[in-house]
Write an enzyme that holds these catalytic residues in place. Sequence first.
Site, PDB file in Angstrom:
ATOM      1  N   SER A  34      -9.833  -0.594   6.947  1.00 50.96           N
ATOM      2  CA  SER A  34      -9.240  -0.351   5.621  1.00 50.96           C
ATOM      3  C   SER A  34      -8.547  -1.542   4.988  1.00 50.96           C
ATOM      4  CB  SER A  34      -8.255   0.818   5.703  1.00 50.96           C
ATOM      5  OG  SER A  34      -8.951   2.031   5.712  1.00 50.96           O
ATOM      6  N   LYS A  54       0.854  -1.189   0.000  1.00 61.19           N
ATOM      7  CA  LYS A  54       0.000   0.000   0.000  1.00 61.19           C
ATOM      8  C   LYS A  54       0.886   1.235   0.000  1.00 61.19           C
ATOM      9  CE  LYS A  54      -3.928   1.939   2.618  1.00 61.19           C
ATOM     10  NZ  LYS A  54      -4.820   1.744   3.780  1.00 61.19           N
ATOM     11  N   SER A  78      -9.736   1.756   2.752  1.00 59.02           N
ATOM     12  CA  SER A  78      -8.848   2.533   1.925  1.00 59.02           C
ATOM     13  C   SER A  78      -7.819   1.693   1.149  1.00 59.02           C
ATOM     14  CB  SER A  78      -8.108   3.562   2.790  1.00 59.02           C
ATOM     15  OG  SER A  78      -7.236   2.928   3.697  1.00 59.02           O
TER      16      SER A  78
END
Lengths: 96, 482
Positions: free
Chosen positions: B176, B77, B152
């Site tokens: 997330s 990420k 997210s």
Amino acid sequence: MSMRDSSWIDHLAALSSLSFEGEEKERMAADMARIMELMDRVSQAEIGEEEFLLEAEGSMALLREDIPAPSIERERLLSNAKGRQGSYFAVKKIMD
Amino acid sequence: MNLHLKSIKELRALLDGGDITAQELTRYYLDRIEALDPKLRAYITVNTAAMEQAERAQEKIKAGLAKPLTGIPLGLKDNICTKDLRTTCASKMLSDFIPAYSATVAEKLEEAGAIFLGKLNMDEFAMGATTTTSYFGNTMNPYDLERVPGGSSGGSAAAVAAGLCVAALGSDTGGSIRQPASFCGVTGLKPTYGRVSRYGLVAFASSLDQIGPIGKSARDCAILLDAISGKDSKDMTSKESAPVCEQMGQLIEGKVIGLPKEFFQEGMDQQVKDAVLSAAQRFQELGCIIKEVSLPSLDLMIPAYYLISSAEAASNLARYDGVRYGHRSQEGATFEQQRIAARNEGFGKEVKRRILLGNYALSGGYFEEYYKKACLIRRKIQKEYEAIFESCDCILIPTAPTAAYKFSEQREDPAALYLADIYTVGANIAGLPAVTTTCGYTKEWMPIGMSLVGKAFADGEILNMADAFERRFNYILNDFCL
């Protein structure tokens, strides 16, 4: 600060080092008013404060010992700066 | 050979047996990214040094020094700092930021010989649940390109689901990792707070953030978790913990699973409810005991979470001023004006909303009413979880109220979007581990996720339960055409 209007947004923006104008400010005021309706569940909640206060405040941040150690080299740390003068970060004037 | 359908264990056998090399495997994934990512947009940055990493990994394999992840291509990420590899947090503010150091998790993975294919899309500063707040544009859901991948960590989940990396790291502050994993039909774990070092994770809400794995299965997640766990002197909230891989395959017969009654009331899609209740029955078939339990403060979880996380975010994001790094504005005659202009231009709408909310909650006259009270509610919720775990081994809940929805169906009201985090924020507030895996599909063939929430540091136990479910009922689809 009871009214959640555009002047309220000006106050929050000043606290946040942000600024809003015109339509953006109106939209933000409307969004924040809706968000605060949800957050007001917390302010209105009845909770036995004494029961939890000591425990919530009892947690201390753990810090490691303050021992000097090698750091990242200066040039690498300066490499992301948009303004520099020699080995300093350069910014616009702070005082007249 | 469909290498992208293989588990880490299967790839390990192929690499160690000399059937493929780390370079061939890495090239296979880079080719897939080149061919498919323009449709999916899961990657913000593809790592141009991946093939060099593969060469080094192959040398280790040849020398017989391979670890479980040596030569395995992963995605990270884009809020996890990687030395010399751009780390943007999906924000204009950091759109050209090149870290001078790597996060502890990235260092650990590199040391283990893993290969970094690149940095994955996300909601800006991890604030959002759709990956639509990214400065770099939306990621699409590989099951249906017209639908959100969740967020997210939407790029991480979509890339794993579409076979654009073997597995990935995400971060989870309020769901997330779990919600996008659920939307994309893969497995994701939010570890116990403290199991994984946060050093080098761009800070959102420091008392809630945790890095964790997203994989095709609970077993893949377990391998990744063991590689990144452990105490780190650079994160004083980190702790040593027992490895989880050795717990995989243990019998789950006799485990007591709590179903909190408040979680199965109004607001939930009927298909989600049916799938999760059916999963509870399937756990019973595996010998588990299902028990109704209660979390009376469920209604307060969302506002308490948003007040605490936004207060911490407002503080953490105060550092972005365009001086040492990050976007610098051309506007403003003085330092202060330029600083405000940099923040106005560099942050997106959702990030600004959270900063305003956080500063309000911390401001004079409102601190006691909002922030302090939210902290007390947090403790109350922690106690409610503790009470449940006196008689249960874990809790079973839906991961999200609905399956992935269309971009066109996304709600404009931010408060309505926040409410959709209802099933995930509890584990962050209480610091508990939670794993999501697929337990069914909607009539439109979109995956439905269920979550198992465990006791602190029982990450291995819930991963083992998810693994038992996955292996017995095999709900995870392994291939589809993009």
